[in-house]
Design a protein around this motif. Structure first.
Motif, PDB file in Angstrom:
ATOM      1  N   GLN A 372      15.770 -24.789  -0.110  1.00 44.43           N
ATOM      2  CA  GLN A 372      15.581 -23.626  -0.848  1.00 44.43           C
ATOM      3  C   GLN A 372      15.077 -22.514  -0.356  1.00 44.43           C
ATOM      4  OE1 GLN A 372      13.850 -24.069  -4.630  1.00 44.43           O
ATOM      5  NE2 GLN A 372      15.002 -22.347  -5.677  1.00 44.43           N
ATOM      6  N   ARG A 373      13.733 -22.734   0.391  1.00 42.28           N
ATOM      7  CA  ARG A 373      13.003 -21.736   0.964  1.00 42.28           C
ATOM      8  C   ARG A 373      13.641 -21.095   1.863  1.00 42.28           C
ATOM      9  NH1 ARG A 373       8.026 -24.882   3.129  1.00 42.28           N
ATOM     10  NH2 ARG A 373       8.039 -25.444   0.890  1.00 42.28           N
ATOM     11  N   ILE A 374      14.457 -22.033   3.051  1.00 40.42           N
ATOM     12  CA  ILE A 374      15.010 -21.404   4.117  1.00 40.42           C
ATOM     13  C   ILE A 374      16.021 -20.406   3.505  1.00 40.42           C
ATOM     14  CG2 ILE A 374      16.789 -21.961   6.047  1.00 40.42           C
ATOM     15  CD1 ILE A 374      15.073 -24.731   6.190  1.00 40.42           C
ATOM     16  N   ALA A 375      16.857 -20.724   2.625  1.00 39.52           N
ATOM     17  CA  ALA A 375      17.720 -19.776   2.064  1.00 39.52           C
ATOM     18  C   ALA A 375      17.523 -18.734   1.095  1.00 39.52           C
ATOM     19  CB  ALA A 375      18.834 -20.532   1.260  1.00 39.52           C
ATOM     20  N   ALA A 398      23.194 -25.025  -6.554  1.00 40.15           N
ATOM     21  CA  ALA A 398      22.907 -23.252  -6.882  1.00 40.15           C
ATOM     22  C   ALA A 398      21.243 -23.273  -6.418  1.00 40.15           C
ATOM     23  CB  ALA A 398      23.082 -23.288  -8.469  1.00 40.15           C
ATOM     24  N   LEU A 399      21.007 -22.141  -5.707  1.00 36.37           N
ATOM     25  CA  LEU A 399      19.871 -21.831  -5.296  1.00 36.37           C
ATOM     26  C   LEU A 399      19.220 -20.745  -6.078  1.00 36.37           C
ATOM     27  CD1 LEU A 399      20.658 -22.222  -1.364  1.00 36.37           C
ATOM     28  CD2 LEU A 399      19.374 -23.909  -2.827  1.00 36.37           C
ATOM     29  N   GLY A 400      19.729 -20.090  -6.671  1.00 33.86           N
ATOM     30  CA  GLY A 400      19.355 -18.960  -7.433  1.00 33.86           C
ATOM     31  C   GLY A 400      19.796 -17.625  -6.726  1.00 33.86           C
ATOM     32  N   THR A 401      19.582 -16.502  -7.261  1.00 31.25           N
ATOM     33  CA  THR A 401      20.123 -15.049  -6.595  1.00 31.25           C
ATOM     34  C   THR A 401      21.588 -15.266  -6.225  1.00 31.25           C
ATOM     35  OG1 THR A 401      19.090 -15.697  -4.439  1.00 31.25           O
ATOM     36  CG2 THR A 401      17.756 -14.683  -6.051  1.00 31.25           C
ATOM     37  N   GLY A 402      22.407 -15.964  -6.703  1.00 29.26           N
ATOM     38  CA  GLY A 402      23.687 -16.180  -6.319  1.00 29.26           C
ATOM     39  C   GLY A 402      24.172 -16.946  -5.018  1.00 29.26           C
ATOM     40  N   LYS A 403      22.887 -17.436  -4.536  1.00 22.80           N
ATOM     41  CA  LYS A 403      23.304 -18.343  -3.466  1.00 22.80           C
ATOM     42  C   LYS A 403      23.369 -19.609  -3.662  1.00 22.80           C
ATOM     43  CE  LYS A 403      20.824 -15.978   0.304  1.00 22.80           C
ATOM     44  NZ  LYS A 403      19.975 -15.856   1.505  1.00 22.80           N
ATOM     45  N   GLY A 439      16.547 -26.413 -12.752  1.00 26.45           N
ATOM     46  CA  GLY A 439      17.192 -25.017 -12.874  1.00 26.45           C
ATOM     47  C   GLY A 439      18.176 -24.896 -11.663  1.00 26.45           C
ATOM     48  N   HIS A 440      18.279 -26.038 -10.744  1.00 26.93           N
ATOM     49  CA  HIS A 440      19.175 -26.132  -9.575  1.00 26.93           C
ATOM     50  C   HIS A 440      20.189 -27.374  -9.664  1.00 26.93           C
ATOM     51  CE1 HIS A 440      16.946 -22.653  -7.942  1.00 26.93           C
ATOM     52  NE2 HIS A 440      15.696 -23.321  -8.275  1.00 26.93           N
ATOM     53  N   PRO A 441      20.971 -27.228 -10.672  1.00 31.98           N
ATOM     54  CA  PRO A 441      21.795 -28.503 -10.581  1.00 31.98           C
ATOM     55  C   PRO A 441      22.793 -28.568  -9.266  1.00 31.98           C
ATOM     56  CG  PRO A 441      23.103 -26.609 -11.833  1.00 31.98           C
ATOM     57  CD  PRO A 441      21.538 -26.272 -11.361  1.00 31.98           C
TER      58      PRO A 441
END
Length: 487
Positions: A372-375, A398-403, A439-441
């Protein structure tokens, strides 16, 4: 202890001419692909040099076996432009890794646990033949091997110290007997790699497409690292690992201890994690076997490599090779059920191998946090490539911010598929989803054109970059190619 049957003569005794060139990518730097060409030749045969633009580059002897010598030649070619080299009167074209458009193949599980050396070659190598035809139509820049390049489970047979591995072990083997075991195992590992490289389908690709490899358990033995410590840390277990590691360095990376390519994170080879960086592309392959235990997938050195990658900017796409799938169904539930049923406890090692095992929950979360940090940085995306399960599949987190992080599973290229009922069971289990990071299913999704989440067919994966965008396509043995999927 006595072996049940006498060992058959090694394949190396029947080799009449050199096998090779077998190309490995050592590194990409300063606009050059640094390559290693490997050759396996009968003892006493001289090795012709690599010819580059009128320059001859001689091969060097890097290992000797009872009947064969291992030769290697290191040389460089342009990283982003097509090029070629010559050997023994033949020209071999290379596609290079152009930033704007390239095609990469990902394969895994090249064999089977039992009887792999005696399988019908046409049946065994059918998907290799298809991949070679694909390369002839659209040249491949790289060939990624995601684990189980060979199935070495039977190398222990035929020697009194290891014939009953891992069920029974000698209590106190002598030093002389262990030296004899080493000689036996080295020759049997050699046999496995000769059987793979001495096929027309594989040889065609190996000479023209640089390979990058990541080992998994069957390159050592079934379940290595998930077996009991009394097995893996026994004198026989340590000898088995040492011989498997020597063979992997030689035949998967074209090197020996003391001269590992610059792409490896640890020059001493305590773990065999590596990374390659090119414009707009990073390939990241942690070692999930060298430091594995029943409680840890990686040790301190492996995690240090991954943490470093998580803090190093890499504009473009990072493909993370995880031989064991990172995204998948809640196997911890299945693990709990199996451990409650005595007759099913023999499968514990198989489930311990998975990131989703209850024993590895913390490690799994740690890895997902790094990815997640990389993306999380603008202009960076991450995709996971995996094999191991003998099925084709894909997942998303889902990584958040639409990624979204994609998990692409391609397995296996020659291992026959398991029953469709197993794929349907995993499909049912995957419907429940999972959220190891709150929060990241995680969701498993059908491959384009498929109605189920897991496809029980032999397969390999193609990755294509066109006009700056990456796409993925599965080549399925019975269903044919999937539609190209945007990443």
């Amino acid at each position: 202890m006595k072996p049940a049957t006498a060992p058959s003569p090694p394949l190396s005794a029947h080799l009449k001419k050199p096998l090779g060139p077998i190309l490995m990518l050592d590194d990409i730097r300063e606009g050059q692909m640094h390559l290693a060409a490997l050759f396996i030749a009968p003892n006493g045969q001289e090795m012709p040099p690599i010819e580059l633009d009128g320059i001859s580059i001689s091969a060097e002897n890097i290992a000797t076996y009872q009947h064969v010598t291992i030769w290697r030649c290191r040389f460089s070619r342009p990283a982003t432009d097509p090029s070629h080299y010559r050997w023994n009167g033949n020209r071999f074209d290379l596609a290079g890794c152009p930033e704007g458009a390239m095609q990469i193949a990902y394969v895994s599980c090249n064999g089977e646990e039992h009887g792999d050396l005696t399988r019908d070659g046409d049946e065994r190598n059918a998907m290799w033949r298809q991949l070679a035809e694909t390369h002839d139509q659209t040249p491949l820049s790289l060939l990624l091997h995601g684990g189980d390049q060979v199935y070495a489970d039977e190398v222990t047979l035929g020697h009194p110290l290891s014939h009953d591995w891992p069920d029974r072990l000698p209590r106190d083997p002598s030093r002389g007997d262990l030296v004899d075991l080493r000689d036996h195992l080295r020759e049997r590992f050699l046999d496995r790699y000769i059987a793979v490289y001495d096929t027309a389908e594989h040889a065609h690709l190996a000479a023209r497409v640089p390979s990058l490899m990541q080992w998994d358990d069957h390159d050592i033995c079934d379940g290595w690292g998930s077996l009991r410590r009394s097995r893996t840390y026994s004198p026989v277990g340590q000898m088995l690992f040492d011989c498997a590691r020597e063979a992997a360095l030689l035949f998967q990376h074209g090197c020996v201890d003391g001269d590992l390519p610059a792409r490896f994170a640890d020059p001493t080879g305590l773990h065999l994690g590596w990374s390659i960086t090119a414009p707009g592309l990073r390939l990241l392959a942690p070692d999930l076997r060298s430091e594995r235990s029943r409680r840890e997938v990686m040790g301190t050195s492996g995690w240090r490599m991954m943490e470093g990658a998580g803090h190093t900017p890499a504009p473009g796409r990072t493909f993370v090779m995880s031989s064991v799938p990172v995204l998948g169904p809640r196997l911890s539930v299945l693990e709990w059920v199996m451990m409650a049923i005595p007759s099913m406890q023999k499968y514990e090692d198989d489930l311990r191998d998975q990131w989703q095992s209850r024993a590895h929950r913390d490690s799994w979360q740690h890895l997902l946090e790094i990815l997640q940090r990389i993306a999380s940085l603008d202009g960076q995306d991450v995709t996971v490539l995996s094999g191991e399960i003998h099925l084709a599949a894909r997942g998303e987190m889902a990584l958040g911010t639409g990624k979204v992080m994609h998990q692409l599973v391609a397995s296996g290229i020659s291992h026959r598929a398991p029953p469709k009922a197993w794929a349907r069971f995993l499909d049912m289990l995957a419907r429940f989803g999972d959220s190891p990071l709150p929060g990241h299913p995680i969701q498993m999704r059908p491959i384009p054109g498929q109605s189920h989440r897991y496809v029980a067919e032999r397969n390999y994966l193609l990755l294509r970059k066109s006009e700056g965008n990456w796409q993925a396509q599965w080549a399925l043995e019975d269903s044919g190619p999937s539609a190209w999927m945007p990443l």
